[in-house]
Design an enzyme around this catalytic site. Structure first.
Site, PDB file in Angstrom:
ATOM      1  N   ASP A   1       0.962  -1.358  -0.013  1.00  0.00           N
ATOM      2  CA  ASP A   1       0.186   0.094  -0.071  1.00  0.00           C
ATOM      3  C   ASP A   1       0.743   1.339  -0.023  1.00  0.00           C
ATOM      4  O   ASP A   1       0.491   2.336   0.438  1.00  0.00           O
ATOM      5  CB  ASP A   1      -1.062  -0.001   1.122  1.00  0.00           C
ATOM      6  CG  ASP A   1      -2.001  -1.143   1.155  1.00  0.00           C
ATOM      7  OD1 ASP A   1      -2.310  -1.690   0.267  1.00  0.00           O
ATOM      8  OD2 ASP A   1      -2.251  -1.748   2.328  1.00  0.00           O
TER       9      ASP A   1
ATOM     10  N   LYS B   1       1.820   1.891  -5.284  1.00  0.00           N
ATOM     11  CA  LYS B   1       2.200   1.294  -6.520  1.00  0.00           C
ATOM     12  C   LYS B   1       1.383   1.597  -7.549  1.00  0.00           C
ATOM     13  O   LYS B   1       1.785   1.957  -8.535  1.00  0.00           O
ATOM     14  CB  LYS B   1       2.509  -0.012  -6.213  1.00  0.00           C
ATOM     15  CG  LYS B   1       3.532  -0.666  -5.266  1.00  0.00           C
ATOM     16  CD  LYS B   1       3.598  -1.922  -5.018  1.00  0.00           C
ATOM     17  CE  LYS B   1       2.443  -2.617  -4.389  1.00  0.00           C
ATOM     18  NZ  LYS B   1       2.169  -2.301  -3.048  1.00  0.00           N
TER      19      LYS B   1
ATOM     20  N   GLY C   1      -4.554  -4.475  -3.766  1.00  0.00           N
ATOM     21  CA  GLY C   1      -5.284  -3.404  -3.734  1.00  0.00           C
ATOM     22  C   GLY C   1      -4.661  -2.197  -4.493  1.00  0.00           C
ATOM     23  O   GLY C   1      -4.029  -1.605  -3.487  1.00  0.00           O
ATOM     24  N   HIS C   2      -4.645  -1.768  -5.661  1.00  0.00           N
ATOM     25  CA  HIS C   2      -4.135  -0.638  -6.176  1.00  0.00           C
ATOM     26  C   HIS C   2      -5.173   0.319  -6.735  1.00  0.00           C
ATOM     27  O   HIS C   2      -6.003  -0.022  -7.647  1.00  0.00           O
ATOM     28  CB  HIS C   2      -3.196  -1.089  -7.269  1.00  0.00           C
ATOM     29  CG  HIS C   2      -2.097  -2.077  -7.012  1.00  0.00           C
ATOM     30  ND1 HIS C   2      -1.440  -2.813  -7.883  1.00  0.00           N
ATOM     31  CD2 HIS C   2      -1.899  -2.539  -5.846  1.00  0.00           C
ATOM     32  CE1 HIS C   2      -0.445  -3.686  -6.997  1.00  0.00           C
ATOM     33  NE2 HIS C   2      -0.848  -3.594  -5.888  1.00  0.00           N
TER      34      HIS C   2
ATOM     35  N   GLN D   1       1.996  -6.307  -3.272  1.00  0.00           N
ATOM     36  CA  GLN D   1       2.573  -6.291  -1.810  1.00  0.00           C
ATOM     37  C   GLN D   1       3.823  -5.332  -1.613  1.00  0.00           C
ATOM     38  O   GLN D   1       4.071  -4.387  -2.185  1.00  0.00           O
ATOM     39  CB  GLN D   1       2.783  -7.782  -1.104  1.00  0.00           C
ATOM     40  CG  GLN D   1       1.417  -8.512  -1.234  1.00  0.00           C
ATOM     41  CD  GLN D   1       0.798  -9.001  -2.578  1.00  0.00           C
ATOM     42  OE1 GLN D   1       1.383  -9.762  -3.253  1.00  0.00           O
ATOM     43  NE2 GLN D   1      -0.672  -8.944  -2.712  1.00  0.00           N
TER      44      GLN D   1
ATOM     45  N   ASP E   1       2.512  14.535   1.395  1.00  0.00           N
ATOM     46  CA  ASP E   1       1.431  15.600   1.573  1.00  0.00           C
ATOM     47  C   ASP E   1       0.901  15.126   3.191  1.00  0.00           C
ATOM     48  O   ASP E   1       0.463  15.931   3.783  1.00  0.00           O
ATOM     49  CB  ASP E   1       0.502  15.734   0.828  1.00  0.00           C
ATOM     50  CG  ASP E   1      -0.165  14.388   0.506  1.00  0.00           C
ATOM     51  OD1 ASP E   1       0.599  13.568  -0.232  1.00  0.00           O
ATOM     52  OD2 ASP E   1      -1.274  14.203   0.771  1.00  0.00           O
TER      53      ASP E   1
HETATM   54  P1  GDP Z   1      -0.939   0.303  -3.429  1.00  0.00           P
HETATM   55  O1  GDP Z   1      -1.350  -1.003  -3.002  1.00  0.00           O
HETATM   56  O2  GDP Z   1       0.734   0.387  -3.217  1.00  0.00           O
HETATM   57  O3  GDP Z   1      -1.082   0.445  -4.822  1.00  0.00           O
HETATM   58  O4  GDP Z   1      -1.390   1.305  -2.481  1.00  0.00           O
HETATM   59  P2  GDP Z   1      -2.823   1.724  -2.278  1.00  0.00           P
HETATM   60  O5  GDP Z   1      -3.716   2.050  -3.435  1.00  0.00           O
HETATM   61  O6  GDP Z   1      -3.480   0.443  -1.762  1.00  0.00           O
HETATM   62  O7  GDP Z   1      -2.950   2.557  -1.200  1.00  0.00           O
HETATM   63  C1  GDP Z   1      -2.221   4.013  -1.357  1.00  0.00           C
HETATM   64  C2  GDP Z   1      -3.407   4.932  -1.116  1.00  0.00           C
HETATM   65  O8  GDP Z   1      -2.937   6.318  -1.126  1.00  0.00           O
HETATM   66  C3  GDP Z   1      -4.556   4.988  -2.628  1.00  0.00           C
HETATM   67  O9  GDP Z   1      -5.672   5.229  -1.704  1.00  0.00           O
HETATM   68  C4  GDP Z   1      -3.833   6.141  -3.335  1.00  0.00           C
HETATM   69  O10 GDP Z   1      -5.116   7.011  -4.098  1.00  0.00           O
HETATM   70  C5  GDP Z   1      -3.311   7.126  -2.206  1.00  0.00           C
HETATM   71  N1  GDP Z   1      -2.063   7.595  -2.733  1.00  0.00           N
HETATM   72  C6  GDP Z   1      -1.107   7.472  -3.294  1.00  0.00           C
HETATM   73  N2  GDP Z   1      -0.165   8.422  -3.695  1.00  0.00           N
HETATM   74  C7  GDP Z   1      -0.551   9.382  -2.698  1.00  0.00           C
HETATM   75  C8  GDP Z   1      -0.018  10.713  -2.315  1.00  0.00           C
HETATM   76  O11 GDP Z   1       1.154  10.875  -2.744  1.00  0.00           O
HETATM   77  N3  GDP Z   1      -0.779  11.337  -1.458  1.00  0.00           N
HETATM   78  C9  GDP Z   1      -2.140  10.830  -0.838  1.00  0.00           C
HETATM   79  N4  GDP Z   1      -2.489  11.755   0.173  1.00  0.00           N
HETATM   80  N5  GDP Z   1      -2.411   9.712  -1.063  1.00  0.00           N
HETATM   81  C10 GDP Z   1      -1.745   9.114  -2.055  1.00  0.00           C
HETATM   82  P1  IMO Z   2      -0.778  -4.167  -2.241  1.00  0.00           P
HETATM   83  O1  IMO Z   2      -0.621  -4.808  -3.541  1.00  0.00           O
HETATM   84  C1  IMO Z   2      -0.880  -4.786   2.076  1.00  0.00           C
HETATM   85  C2  IMO Z   2      -0.847  -8.787   3.544  1.00  0.00           C
HETATM   86  C3  IMO Z   2      -2.434  -9.171   4.524  1.00  0.00           C
HETATM   87  C4  IMO Z   2      -1.626 -10.194   5.407  1.00  0.00           C
HETATM   88  C5  IMO Z   2      -0.659 -10.829   4.794  1.00  0.00           C
HETATM   89  C6  IMO Z   2      -1.037 -12.037   4.047  1.00  0.00           C
HETATM   90  O2  IMO Z   2      -2.227  -3.581  -2.133  1.00  0.00           O
HETATM   91  O3  IMO Z   2       0.150  -3.376  -1.385  1.00  0.00           O
HETATM   92  P2  IMO Z   2      -2.412 -12.787   2.111  1.00  0.00           P
HETATM   93  O4  IMO Z   2      -4.036 -12.549   1.840  1.00  0.00           O
HETATM   94  O5  IMO Z   2      -1.284 -12.596   1.059  1.00  0.00           O
HETATM   95  O6  IMO Z   2      -2.140 -14.348   2.291  1.00  0.00           O
HETATM   96  O7  IMO Z   2      -2.316 -12.040   3.303  1.00  0.00           O
HETATM   97  O8  IMO Z   2      -0.373  -9.792   3.617  1.00  0.00           O
HETATM   98  N1  IMO Z   2      -1.149  -8.092   2.455  1.00  0.00           N
HETATM   99  C7  IMO Z   2      -1.185  -6.947   2.012  1.00  0.00           C
HETATM  100  N2  IMO Z   2      -0.860  -5.925   2.744  1.00  0.00           N
HETATM  101  N3  IMO Z   2      -0.884  -4.495   0.572  1.00  0.00           N
HETATM  102  C8  IMO Z   2      -1.198  -5.596   0.109  1.00  0.00           C
HETATM  103  O9  IMO Z   2      -1.161  -5.645  -1.188  1.00  0.00           O
HETATM  104  C9  IMO Z   2      -1.119  -6.753   0.704  1.00  0.00           C
HETATM  105  N4  IMO Z   2      -1.577  -8.010   0.193  1.00  0.00           N
HETATM  106  C10 IMO Z   2      -1.649  -8.969   1.268  1.00  0.00           C
HETATM  107  O10 IMO Z   2      -2.967  -8.105   5.187  1.00  0.00           O
HETATM  108  O11 IMO Z   2      -0.906  -9.487   6.434  1.00  0.00           O
HETATM  109 MG    MG Z   3      -2.852  -1.792  -1.655  1.00  0.00          MG
END
Ligand code: GDP
Ligand code: IMO
Ligand code: MG
Length: 429
Positions: A13, A16, A40-41, A223, A332
């Site tokens: 998270d 990416k 979850g992207h 991840q 930010d």
């Molecule tokens: P990922 O799994 O690495 O793709 O990240 P996620 O999408 O799960 O979580 C990142 C969250 O932060 C999302 O809701 C993005 O929209 C948000 N996000 C990404 N870059 C920024 C940033 O520079 N500032 C803020 N405030 N939010 C961001």
């Molecule tokens: P993105 O790509 C954050 C965590 C789960 C749990 C552990 C194992 O959005 O960054 P699993 O279902 O993979 O066997 O769970 O890994 N986990 C993540 N945490 N971002 C993710 O993906 C994750 N995918 C799995 O919360 O701790």
């Molecule tokens: Mg994510």
């Protein structure tokens, strides 16, 4: 080699999806290489928010997107995610989306087993996404998996299914669950096969062709390094290798194809699920980070745990993934803090560490050693150039670069696609 491999350098998270979407304008192909729909992207493009779990983020721009053999594929989820994105106006056809024929399938009993194990684990549970990721990878390495290419040979599945169901029925019996209904499973597989097979391709060949034509390939990790099955906070990890090296084995392009390794790094730290987290803040500051950063899981909606930036962990991630440069995201979220802390080492009892020791008990006992840095009261939100950043924010970035031993390539200042500062173009290297 003008390819870029994007990986998460913390516990996932890191942002990416946003960075892959931003970079995919310059890419010819975007490839996922591990994980599954546990990811979850989130992509924010103007008024529209796209949430992708299994599909490569490049699909939103229409860039050729491929799901490599290292991914575990839930075919029903795939169908639903394609439908959801099509509903948002994203064009998805076998012309712009390919699935490796060798991807192992996540089947309904993998999901069951993931949930049953978590429910039975009490306080020791991993906090998985319950999507069957771990059990599906177990069957892959156990040589029992049903793969995408098997969907074209369902009439020959008998002996393979015998092995698979014998294994799972024994496990299910231990949980007092009924054996797998083979007829129902076969009916479900026949039903989904016609949807999946048009997308099934020799992805390794597509990528090698692209490489020989000098096309730019963008690898999208899921991840993060601390969730890596070998290098992460075991056993509180996911069941795949999340590091950059997997881009090769998870697609069939070969290690020289990884190109520029871009580590995505959040300006603070979060984690969702159980496991050690030395810089976690269970106080008002942690709450403030969570609220300002909207730290709720994209897949499960769970509240993410929040804490200060841990330079020790990121330095470790930079090493094990061979990171060339980082994208620092969510800067930010730190606007308005009087002071910020950065973890520069750990104490376990009277011993000092400049890396995270391997054992879960040591990790759980690791006390962060902090240095404090003055914060900033101007805003960085929405900044699109270095010149717009407050001097103190630049000091924070420079200190992070020093501590992790790696330069900042991009800075992200909001969820919105264009609120991104390019310091150095990773595709130009
Ligand atoms: P990922 O799994 O690495 O793709 O990240 P996620 O999408 O799960 O979580 C990142 C969250 O932060 C999302 O809701 C993005 O929209 C948000 N996000 C990404 N870059 C920024 C940033 O520079 N500032 C803020 N405030 N939010 C961001
Ligand atoms: P993105 O790509 C954050 C965590 C789960 C749990 C552990 C194992 O959005 O960054 P699993 O279902 O993979 O066997 O769970 O890994 N986990 C993540 N945490 N971002 C993710 O993906 C994750 N995918 C799995 O919360 O701790
Ligand atoms: Mg994510």
């Amino acid at each position: 080699m003008a390819n870029v491999t994007v990986i998460g350098a913390q516990w996932g998270d890191e942002g990416k999806g946003k960075i892959v979407d931003w970079l995919s304008e310059r890419a010819d192909v975007v490839a996922r290489f591990q994980g599954g729909h546990n990811a979850g992207h989130t992509l924010v493009v103007g008024e529209k928010v796209y949430k992708l779990s299994l599909l490569p983020s490049g699909i939103v721009r229409g860039t050729l997107s491929v799901i490599g053999n290292g991914v575990v594929l839930d075919p029903w989820h795939f169908r639903d995610e394609v439908a959801k994105l099509k509903g948002q106006g994203v064009a998805i056809t076998p012309e712009n989306l390919q699935i490796a024929e060798t991807c192992p399938l996540i089947l309904p009993f993998h999901r069951d087993l993931d949930g049953l194990r978590e429910d039975a684990s009490g306080a020791g549970k991993i906090g998985t996404t319950r999507r069957g990721i771990g059990p599906a990878y177990e069957d892959k390495v156990g040589r029992r998996a049903i793969r995408v290419c098997d969907l074209a040979h369902l009439d020959d599945l008998g002996p393979q299914l015998d092995r698979l169901t014998a294994h799972h029925d024994a496990l299910r019996a231990g949980f007092n669950e009924a054996p797998i209904d083979r007829d129902a499973l076969m009916a479900e597989l026949r039903d989904i096969a016609s949807f999946i097979l048009p997308f099934a391709k020799p992805v390794w060949l597509t990528l090698n062709d692209a490489k020989s034509k000098g096309k730019r390939i963008l690898f999208e990790g899921a991840q993060g390094t601390l969730l890596d099955i070998d290098h992460g906070t075991y056993p509180f990890v996911t069941s795949s290798n999340t590091i950059a090296g997997t881009a090769a084995s998870g697609t069939g392009l070969g290690p020289s194809g990884a190109g520029f390794v871009l580590g995505i790094v959040k300006a603070y730290t979060t984690r969702v699920g159980s496991g050690p987290f030395p810089t976690e803040l269970e106080d008002e500051t942690g709450q403030r980070l969570g609220e300002r950063g909207h730290e709720f899981g994209t897949v499960t909606g769970r509240k993410r745990r929040c804490g200060w930036f841990d330079a020790v962990l990121v330095r470790q991630s930079v090493a094990v993934s061979g990171v060339t440069g980082i994208a620092l995201t969510k800067l930010d979220v730190l606007d308005g803090f009087d002071e910020l802390k950065i973890c520069v080492g750990y104490k376990i009892g009277d011993q000092s560490f400049d890396y995270l020791p391997a054992h879960a008990q040591d990790q759980a006992k690791a006390e962060p050693v902090y240095e404090t840095i003055e914060g900033w009261h101007d805003t960085t939100a929405g900044a699109r150039s270095w010149a717009e950043l407050p001097a103190q924010a630049i000091k924070y970035i420079r200190r992070i670069e020093e501590l992790i031993g790696c330069p900042v390539t991009l800075v992200s200042t909001s969820p919105e696609r264009e609120d991104t500062i390019l310091v150095r173009d990773p595709f130009a290297d």
